[in-house]
Enzyme design. Structure first.
Site, PDB file in Angstrom:
ATOM      1  CE1 TYR A  15      -2.982  -3.098   0.604  1.00 31.77           C
ATOM      2  CE2 TYR A  15      -3.471  -2.295   2.801  1.00 31.77           C
ATOM      3  CZ  TYR A  15      -3.653  -3.222   1.806  1.00 31.77           C
ATOM      4  OH  TYR A  15      -4.531  -4.261   2.010  1.00 31.77           O
TER       5      TYR A  15
ATOM      6  CE  LYS B  59      -3.240  -7.119   4.313  1.00 27.70           C
ATOM      7  NZ  LYS B  59      -3.368  -5.654   4.348  1.00 27.70           N
TER       8      LYS B  59
END
Ligand code: A2P
Length: 276
Positions: free
Chosen positions: A53, A78
């Protein structure tokens, strides 16, 4: 106790707050910083980010600046989807910790079973190699829980049959219309908590007229119906918003959808998300 203050227990005993703030597509800098600060002020104690992100720096800074003890906030990040080897996973985890400015993480997930650029590619060996690196960090106390994202039952079988630790969490796209029943059944039978990303279908589900009717009948918004539907299917929704009123509204889900309303919502099928 309000839902926003409640948690579910993962299979290793760690408590995962019942609702989290999603930050996919939230820009690094002011946007990510402000939405995390607003969410923490509104009572969220669970923030979901990812290296992919590209906003970990602002998310971490907002958490540190909030004044809320780190131990009271559950933070997930992640492993980027293309990293499918042991050394790469180790390096990436250290990079994530440095970007966030933390010395441990609450939950670390393999972002996808394949690189986003090669959906469906066979990465069974690579996922096992990455998972072994994550198991080591978990055992060393650097990560409190480990899991996967976008994994279907066969992807999970690969990890479960070849590794030591059963994933604590599987984070999947889950919203009214996209019920992912096979994955839900598989995970619930094995005590793997399902987190629902895009619980509002990135916003596209909100204009569904049937959801609108259910919302009116319950005197809530379509977004609140969507979040409540996720909760009543035993998933942990991660709604994303950058607006204070919506961030707040998405915590006001202390009502119950009747069995009849759940049936109406369950009958909706289809994925209205658009990508351009
Ligand atoms: P915004 O960030 O401008 O508030 P999802 O969580 O499924 O990814 O959905 C996120 C999308 O839904 C974003 O476009 C977000 O817009 C919008 N959204 C989030 N909460 C609400 C809400 N309560 N009402 C309407 N739209 C919402």
């Amino acid at each position: 106790m309000k839902i926003i203050q409640q948690s579910v227990k993962l299979s290793n005993g760690v408590l995962l707050p019942r609702i989290g703030l999603g930050t996919w597509q939230v820009k690094n800098g002011d946007e990510a910083y402000q939405s995390v600060r607003l969410a923490l002020a509104a009572g969220y104690r669970h923030i979901d980010t990812a290296e992919g992100y590209q906003n970990e720096e602002s998310v971490g800074r907002a958490i540190r600046d909030s004044g809320i003890p780190r131990s009271e906030i559950f933070v997930t990040s992640k492993l980027e989807s293309h990293i499918k080897d042991y050394d790469g996973a180790k390096l990436a985890f250290e990079k994530t910790l440095a970007a966030l400015g933390f010395d441990y993480l609450d939950l670390f997930l393999i972002h996808a079973p394949w690189p986003w650029g090669a959906i469906g590619q066979d990465c069974r060996d690579g996922n096992v190699a990455a998972w072994k690196a994550m198991e080591e960090f978990y055992k060393a106390g650097k990560i409190r829980a480990i899991g996967v994202s976008n994994f279907d039952p066969k992807d999970l079988d690969n990890i479960i049959t070849r590794c030591e630790i059963v994933p604590h969490v599987n984070q999947i796209a889950y919203f009214i219309g996209l019920d992912q029943q096979a994955t839900l059944d598989y995970c619930h039978a094995r005590n793997i908590v399902i987190e629902a990303y895009s619980p509002l279908g990135i916003g596209y589900v909100l204009s569904n007229p049937i959801i609108g009717e259910v919302a009116q009948r319950n005197q809530v918004s379509p977004a609140q119906v969507c979040i409540r539907w996720c909760l009543q299917h035993d998933t942990v929704p991660l709604p994303k918003s950058t607006h204070e009123s919506r961030i707040h509204q998405n915590t006001e889900v202390d009502f119950t959808l009747s069995d009849a309303d759940m049936k109406i919502l369950d009958a909706i099928k289809g994925d209205p998300r658009r990508w351009s």
